[in-house]
Design a protein around this motif. Structure first.
Motif, PDB file in Angstrom:
ATOM      1  N   ILE A 177       0.818  -1.219   0.000  1.00  0.00           N
ATOM      2  CA  ILE A 177       0.000   0.000   0.000  1.00  0.00           C
ATOM      3  C   ILE A 177       0.854   1.272   0.000  1.00  0.00           C
ATOM      4  O   ILE A 177       0.312   2.371  -0.164  1.00  0.00           O
ATOM      5  CB  ILE A 177      -0.992   0.023   1.189  1.00  0.00           C
ATOM      6  CG1 ILE A 177      -0.262   0.095   2.532  1.00  0.00           C
ATOM      7  CG2 ILE A 177      -1.908  -1.185   1.115  1.00  0.00           C
ATOM      8  CD1 ILE A 177      -1.200   0.230   3.732  1.00  0.00           C
ATOM      9  N   GLY A 178       2.172   1.140   0.198  1.00  0.00           N
ATOM     10  CA  GLY A 178       3.050   2.289   0.069  1.00  0.00           C
ATOM     11  C   GLY A 178       3.326   3.061   1.331  1.00  0.00           C
ATOM     12  O   GLY A 178       3.480   4.283   1.297  1.00  0.00           O
ATOM     13  N   VAL A 179       3.405   2.354   2.473  1.00  0.00           N
ATOM     14  CA  VAL A 179       3.810   3.004   3.723  1.00  0.00           C
ATOM     15  C   VAL A 179       5.047   2.283   4.257  1.00  0.00           C
ATOM     16  O   VAL A 179       5.461   1.258   3.720  1.00  0.00           O
ATOM     17  CB  VAL A 179       2.667   2.992   4.770  1.00  0.00           C
ATOM     18  CG1 VAL A 179       1.488   3.824   4.274  1.00  0.00           C
ATOM     19  CG2 VAL A 179       2.223   1.560   5.095  1.00  0.00           C
ATOM     20  N   GLU A 180       5.648   2.829   5.310  1.00  0.00           N
ATOM     21  CA  GLU A 180       6.870   2.266   5.888  1.00  0.00           C
ATOM     22  C   GLU A 180       6.636   0.806   6.289  1.00  0.00           C
ATOM     23  O   GLU A 180       5.913   0.501   7.242  1.00  0.00           O
ATOM     24  CB  GLU A 180       7.290   3.090   7.103  1.00  0.00           C
ATOM     25  CG  GLU A 180       8.488   2.544   7.863  1.00  0.00           C
ATOM     26  CD  GLU A 180       9.682   2.293   6.954  1.00  0.00           C
ATOM     27  OE1 GLU A 180      10.165   1.149   6.942  1.00  0.00           O
ATOM     28  OE2 GLU A 180      10.109   3.248   6.263  1.00  0.00           O
ATOM     29  N   LYS A 181       7.279  -0.106   5.575  1.00  0.00           N
ATOM     30  CA  LYS A 181       6.977  -1.517   5.804  1.00  0.00           C
ATOM     31  C   LYS A 181       7.716  -2.098   7.003  1.00  0.00           C
ATOM     32  O   LYS A 181       7.332  -3.152   7.506  1.00  0.00           O
ATOM     33  CB  LYS A 181       7.265  -2.333   4.550  1.00  0.00           C
ATOM     34  CG  LYS A 181       8.719  -2.444   4.142  1.00  0.00           C
ATOM     35  CD  LYS A 181       8.824  -3.318   2.898  1.00  0.00           C
ATOM     36  CE  LYS A 181      10.268  -3.579   2.506  1.00  0.00           C
ATOM     37  NZ  LYS A 181      10.346  -4.480   1.317  1.00  0.00           N
TER      38      LYS A 181
END
Length: 274
Positions: A177-181
């Motif tokens: 989803i494009g957040v800090e993994k």
């Protein structure tokens, strides 16, 4: 402010847990209510896009919601098309579980809620396009989205990985989803929405418990009061066991769909008895 990702299901596969875990990520804003059901015409679509947008609040990098009704194409038609017309770039997350175990859990849930009065054998013997089975035809459900969305916008996640390898599962979901993994909250170590003893609502108790007044008040009643009342007024429900012949029949029926899901997702689903 519209969602960048949506958990589309499946029912009884861990969507409530994932909704909770995502809410804890500092870069993620989840809808105020879990199941917005906006793209279901029979539920909230008539409220309009402005209403839908109002469900997402706060200053976050990504926004999302979780509505398992979005993967019930046999029951609620047109969801992917309505979704695509408003959100062509949205990422879709689809949680899946052993399809037979999902059916049993789905049945037990409906029986305990007083929505189902037949035995599980009566429910599953005969028709192969009934609601319980169709919700477990995961690839068939996904095909309706693949008519609109490219495969790289859809992430399939086995619920056993979310349960037993949570950090690995969340890293993949966060990256998708494009957040800090790499973010990890100590609360992720807790098992949310663990299965507890189901208790059956009778017709009268269901009528009372689902009244608007009681639904509002129950949020203010502590569990120390609610739990003893439930135990006194609602009999326990035992999880049913499928006869071996019926389980084998359902497994053979669902196997081609699961094989297609294996090809699409890249997962072997080695824990499933399929």
């Amino acid at each position: 402010m519209l969602p960048n990702f949506i958990i589309i299901g499946a029912m009884k596969c861990g969507t409530s847990s994932l909704y909770h875990y995502l809410r804890l990520h500092p870069e993620v804003g989840m809808s105020e209510i879990k199941e917005v059901d906006y793209f279901v015409a029979e539920n909230n679509f008539d409220r309009g896009a402005a209403w839908y947008e109002s469900q997402f609040k706060g200053d976050f990098k990504k926004y999302g919601e979780a509505s398992p009704n979005y993967s019930k194409a046999h029951y609620f038609t047109g969801v992917p098309q309505r979704m695509y017309e408003l959100l062509p770039d949205v990422k879709l997350i689809y949680l899946v579980r052993d399809p037979i175990e999902r059916i049993i859990s789905h049945y037990t849930h409906n029986y305990s809620e007083g929505r189902e009065h037949r035995s599980i054998e009566e429910v599953l013997d005969g028709s192969r396009d009934n609601h319980y089975l169709m919700c477990s035809k995961y690839h068939w459900q996904l095909k309706h989205y693949l008519n609109y969305y490219p495969a790289d916008q859809i992430l399939v996640m086995p619920s056993y990985i979310l349960k037993d390898q949570r950090r690995r599962a969340l890293e993949r979901i966060f990256g998708f989803i494009g957040v800090e993994k790499a973010y990890y909250n100590p609360a992720y170590g807790e098992q949310k929405h663990a299965t507890s003893q189901k208790r059956r609502k009778g017709r009268v108790s269901r009528f009372i418990l689902e009244s608007p007044v009681i639904k509002t008040l129950k949020h203010f009643i502590p569990d120390s009061i609610k739990d003893p009342v439930k135990r006194l007024t609602r009999p326990p429900v035992a999880k049913p066991t499928l006869p071996p012949a019926l389980r084998h029949e359902l497994t053979e029926y669902l196997r081609p769909d699961i094989d297609q899901l294996r090809t699409f997702s890249g997962y072997s689903f080695e824990r499933w008895d399929m």
